[in-house]
Design an enzyme around this catalytic site. Sequence first.
Site, PDB file in Angstrom:
ATOM      1  N   GLU A   1      30.258  64.351  24.535  1.00 25.94           N
ATOM      2  CA  GLU A   1      31.221  65.434  24.283  1.00 25.94           C
ATOM      3  C   GLU A   1      30.504  66.741  23.982  1.00 25.94           C
ATOM      4  O   GLU A   1      31.116  67.796  23.902  1.00 25.94           O
ATOM      5  CB  GLU A   1      32.110  65.080  23.068  1.00 25.94           C
ATOM      6  CG  GLU A   1      33.069  63.933  23.335  1.00 25.94           C
ATOM      7  CD  GLU A   1      33.674  63.379  22.032  1.00 25.94           C
ATOM      8  OE1 GLU A   1      33.481  63.988  20.953  1.00 25.94           O
ATOM      9  OE2 GLU A   1      34.346  62.330  22.105  1.00 25.94           O
TER      10      GLU A   1
ATOM     11  N   ASP B   1      19.775  53.069  12.375  1.00 24.20           N
ATOM     12  CA  ASP B   1      19.156  52.066  11.516  1.00 24.20           C
ATOM     13  C   ASP B   1      19.661  50.666  11.868  1.00 24.20           C
ATOM     14  O   ASP B   1      20.863  50.466  12.056  1.00 24.20           O
ATOM     15  CB  ASP B   1      19.535  52.401  10.061  1.00 24.20           C
ATOM     16  CG  ASP B   1      18.765  51.573   9.041  1.00 24.20           C
ATOM     17  OD1 ASP B   1      17.534  51.724   8.982  1.00 24.20           O
ATOM     18  OD2 ASP B   1      19.394  50.794   8.312  1.00 24.20           O
TER      19      ASP B   1
HETATM   20  C1  GLC Z   1      15.691  49.901   8.221  1.00 24.46           C
HETATM   21  C2  GLC Z   1      15.041  51.008   7.417  1.00 24.46           C
HETATM   22  C3  GLC Z   1      14.579  50.444   6.108  1.00 24.46           C
HETATM   23  C4  GLC Z   1      15.780  49.892   5.363  1.00 24.46           C
HETATM   24  C5  GLC Z   1      16.549  48.894   6.221  1.00 24.46           C
HETATM   25  C6  GLC Z   1      17.895  48.610   5.650  1.00 24.46           C
HETATM   26  O1  GLC Z   1      14.780  48.920   8.578  1.00 24.46           O
HETATM   27  O2  GLC Z   1      14.006  51.604   8.162  1.00 24.46           O
HETATM   28  O3  GLC Z   1      13.925  51.406   5.335  1.00 24.46           O
HETATM   29  O4  GLC Z   1      15.359  49.274   4.190  1.00 24.46           O
HETATM   30  O5  GLC Z   1      16.772  49.379   7.520  1.00 24.46           O
HETATM   31  O6  GLC Z   1      18.739  49.727   5.812  1.00 24.46           O
END
Ligand code: GLC
Length: 566
Positions: A271, A220
């Site tokens: 790993e 993310d």
């Molecule tokens: C990414 C995720 C989204 C979230 C953001 C903050 O863009 O896909 O859903 O709100 O990160 O974590």
Amino acid sequence: MTESTLDARTTEAAVVLANDPGWWRQAAVYQIYPRSFADANGDGIGDLPGITSRIPYLVELGVDAVWLSPFYPSALADGGYDVDDYRDVDPKLGTLADFDEMIAALHAAGIRLIVDIVPNHSSNRHEWFREALASPRGSAARDRYIFHDGEGPDGTEPPSDWQSMFGGSAWQPVGDGQFYLHLFAPEQPDLNWANPEVRADFLRTLRFWADRGVDGFRVDVAHGLAKDLTYPLRSHAELEAMRIGAEGSHPLWDREELDEIYAEWRAVFGEYDPPRIAVAEAWVEPTRRHRYAAPTSLGQAFNFDLLRADFDAAEFRAIIDHNLESVVVTGSSNTWVFSNHDVVRHATRYGLPADHGDDGQIGRAWLLTGGVAPTVDVELGLRRARAASLLMLALPGSAYLYQGEELGLPEVADVPEADRQDPTFFRSRGTDVGRDGCRVPLPWTREGSSFGFGADGAHLPQPAWFGAFSVEVEREDPDSTLNLYRRALWLRRDLQDVEELAWRAHASGSDDVLWFARPGGWESITNFGSTPIELPSGEVLVTSAPLADGRLPGATTAWLRAAAAG
Ligand code: GLC
Ligand code: CA
């Protein structure tokens, strides 16, 4: 599919799973937003046992892997992207034992598992953040996050005028003269990736899940971890004027230090046998994507180009050409995606008026609260979505599908204000309705209180028309979107030759047509226009809409096996 073919596939798959380190290169990956997929215990929230119970559905669909959005303990300030504990399961969704059961069942069915990892920020309920709040300025506990003294004569002004991605200031005061940085919601304090303890802890988290059998990670906000907070901080306007990643020196995004962080992650992936994989969510310019996709870094990066494109042959062709060229350089493989939990579902996007424009929120602004929503051409939207998805499934690279798109599910535009959950809605004071409309729990049955999602209700209300898009209804209709995806995904298996990345675009004689060949005499042809065209010769394998007197109508894709290949 009969039970015996399912059994046969299961046995075969177990063997394939053990031996293929390149499985991700051409995989069809199905994204599950766990709270909205299937609710096993009837509390209105989707859960891990719910996913396990629906594995036969995923097998029938023909996907290779599941990407699971966050399922960690969370107060849900941002749909689970506010993580309280990276190494546990949200009790609302189940237990670690449920997780182990789910992954074992997925693997036994030949399906791999990618989990979402959220390294840019924790939640404000994470034990580290509680400790930071309870500790004085300058303490080691505060150094795990990004704390700064306030500005102004009495120190009550935020350190800068930076805006959070969800609206409002990106700085939150903590009452003792200091502020902390949150690029997203205030409940999502940004971690300090210059702190070795933070880095080490994430390696521990990666191993924790890899040891449990997780095959890969979706990372993310992968372009956000490293930051330059040298004083004086630049203004919001100055940051806005800098194109992210264009010069690699933006203080918040796409910084060079990320290479070192992901090299450490890569060593952890290595790993394991087969090595664990990763895919970066990085909203950077296409030319900057390769650094995340490099084999020394995360290995693959989401390509959102098609997702942002209009339904237009020339635009699609240019994007596909460019991306296939760039993977030759990186040695990665492409990702293709039209829908996910952050954007308006593509069946609805493609039904918007041509002039709706790209407001950077991928179609969301048309839903502005109190604004006048343009009429969505529902039929055209679905027709184009089916054509686009069938085209995507013929491309070399991996295809990421978002739960419900295989049903042709439209966006739920009219979630009542009282039911909205997305922080975007609240922090923008309703000027952006947010992402709840693509997160409404799936309809499994024609009727019932939550259309088969669970025994009793759904955490986001489903509209009355949901039943018509249910799995139960679509399963019986040979022309349904579900059956189109199934046919395509099963045919696609023949295209999954790891070595073969080639696509050969044919001159079709029309600007509205995209026609290309794949190995083994496979061809895909899409008519983006509105006038039916002659089909090339060959056996028609599948079409996204019925042919019109043997011709390919507008907004339709067909797959063919070229006559010459026999
Ligand atoms: C990414 C995720 C989204 C979230 C953001 C903050 O863009 O896909 O859903 O709100 O990160 O974590
Ligand atoms: Ca539940």
